[in-house]
Design an enzyme around this catalytic site. Structure first.
Site, PDB file in Angstrom:
ATOM      1  N   ARG A  38      67.857-108.370  13.979  1.00 20.35           N
ATOM      2  CA  ARG A  38      66.849-108.612  12.926  1.00 20.35           C
ATOM      3  C   ARG A  38      67.485-108.611  11.537  1.00 20.35           C
ATOM      4  O   ARG A  38      66.984-109.266  10.621  1.00 20.35           O
ATOM      5  CB  ARG A  38      65.733-107.560  13.027  1.00 20.35           C
ATOM      6  CG  ARG A  38      64.501-107.871  12.153  1.00 20.35           C
ATOM      7  CD  ARG A  38      63.363-106.919  12.463  1.00 20.35           C
ATOM      8  NE  ARG A  38      62.118-107.315  11.826  1.00 20.35           N
ATOM      9  CZ  ARG A  38      61.547-106.668  10.817  1.00 20.35           C
ATOM     10  NH1 ARG A  38      62.109-105.576  10.314  1.00 20.35           N
ATOM     11  NH2 ARG A  38      60.415-107.102  10.294  1.00 20.35           N
ATOM     12  N   ILE A  64      58.587-111.557   6.795  1.00 22.03           N
ATOM     13  CA  ILE A  64      59.027-111.496   8.196  1.00 22.03           C
ATOM     14  C   ILE A  64      58.045-110.529   8.865  1.00 22.03           C
ATOM     15  O   ILE A  64      57.743-109.470   8.310  1.00 22.03           O
ATOM     16  CB  ILE A  64      60.486-111.001   8.313  1.00 22.03           C
ATOM     17  CG1 ILE A  64      60.919-110.901   9.783  1.00 22.03           C
ATOM     18  CG2 ILE A  64      60.728-109.683   7.601  1.00 22.03           C
ATOM     19  CD1 ILE A  64      62.423-110.593   9.963  1.00 22.03           C
ATOM     20  N   SER A  65      57.521-110.897  10.035  1.00 24.96           N
ATOM     21  CA  SER A  65      56.514-110.043  10.675  1.00 24.96           C
ATOM     22  C   SER A  65      57.112-108.699  11.075  1.00 24.96           C
ATOM     23  O   SER A  65      58.303-108.584  11.369  1.00 24.96           O
ATOM     24  CB  SER A  65      55.944-110.728  11.918  1.00 24.96           C
ATOM     25  OG  SER A  65      55.265-111.899  11.560  1.00 24.96           O
ATOM     26  N   GLN A  66      56.217-107.690  11.103  1.00 25.69           N
ATOM     27  CA  GLN A  66      56.593-106.339  11.527  1.00 25.69           C
ATOM     28  C   GLN A  66      57.014-106.376  13.003  1.00 25.69           C
ATOM     29  O   GLN A  66      56.376-107.066  13.806  1.00 25.69           O
ATOM     30  CB  GLN A  66      55.330-105.488  11.362  1.00 25.69           C
ATOM     31  CG  GLN A  66      55.501-104.040  11.562  1.00 25.69           C
ATOM     32  CD  GLN A  66      54.155-103.316  11.398  1.00 25.69           C
ATOM     33  OE1 GLN A  66      53.245-103.831  10.752  1.00 25.69           O
ATOM     34  NE2 GLN A  66      54.055-102.158  11.990  1.00 25.69           N
TER      35      GLN A  66
END
Ligand code: SAM
Length: 217
Positions: A38, A64-66
């Site tokens: 990530r 950016i998504s969790q």
């Protein structure tokens, strides 16, 4: 592996343990998340926090998504549609969710509407050797030329399930999409069975809006 890669790998393992504690139980999903770096997808200034369970800015008002959200949506998809299915993601953003889908073994297509994000993600996929096909377009209309898809995942908030996306599902395909207002949405799975669609509702989330013909203005 150098020192900083070792640190990132340890943080990634801790993030996976954290997701397991939070209720993510699909081992295939946890393994895929554990394999995607990530820290390659976040901005420089978020590097130290890349493995925190949080959404971080990626520019142009987007995030950016969790990791929990990525794991949750991916689990919903994986329970209904197994790799190597052909899957379309709407909202490439940083490219992280698409990379997780790729790591699971899906054949991934992804659409982004912001040129700078599309270019950055396409460059990153190339440099990391991730075979995600991406396109710059209004994803609320899907990707007609590549349809049908066995799975479609929308990573932005929609006012309703876009008809174009439902129409691009294979006869037993499923759409995973947060549906609701601009503040909160309910995770929704729409499963196609021939000409019929069955809806299931899950937890609430808060996504940035899906902007487009079948999204918000
Ligand atoms: N999946 C991304 C990731 O892993 O980083 C996070 C997505 S971010 C929460 C939502 C993304 O959807 C943004 O990049 C935004 O520009 C994009 N988006 C919004 N409306 C869109 C549309 N109509 N078509 C394609 N992308 C759209």
């Amino acid at each position: 592996m150098n020192e900083s890669e070792k640190i990132m790998a340890a943080r990634r393992s801790e993030m996976v343990r954290d997701l397991r504690r939070k209720g993510i139980i699909d081992e295939r999903v946890l393994e895929a998340i554990g394999s995607v770096e990530r820290h390659r997808f976040v901005h420089e200034e978020s590097l130290d926090y890349a493995y925190d369970d949080a959404a971080w800015p990626i520019g142009y008002g987007q995030t950016i998504s969790q990791p929990y959200t990525v794991a949750y949506m991916t689990s919903l998809l994986a329970a209904r549609c197994s790799p190597p299915a052909k899957v379309l993601e709407i909202g490439t953003g940083s490219g992280y969710q698409a990379a997780v889908l790729d790591a699971l073994g899906y054949r991934v297509y992804s659409v982004e509407r912001i040129p700078e994000l599309y270019e950055r993600a396409a460059r990153l996929f190339r440099s990391l050797g991730i075979p995600v096909r991406c396109r710059l377009a209004d994803g609320s209309l899907g990707w007609e030329e590549e349809a049908p898809f066995e799975g479609i995942m929308v990573t932005a908030a929609a006012p309703d399930c876009p008809q174009h996306l439902l129409g691009q599902l294979s006869p037993d395909g499923c759409l995973v999409i947060p549906v609701g207002g601009q503040d909160t949405q309910q995770m929704t799975v729409c499963r196609r069975s021939g000409d019929r669609f069955e809806k299931e509702l899950f937890h609430h989330f808060a996504f940035v809006p899906l902007i487009g013909r079948e999204g918000w203005n």
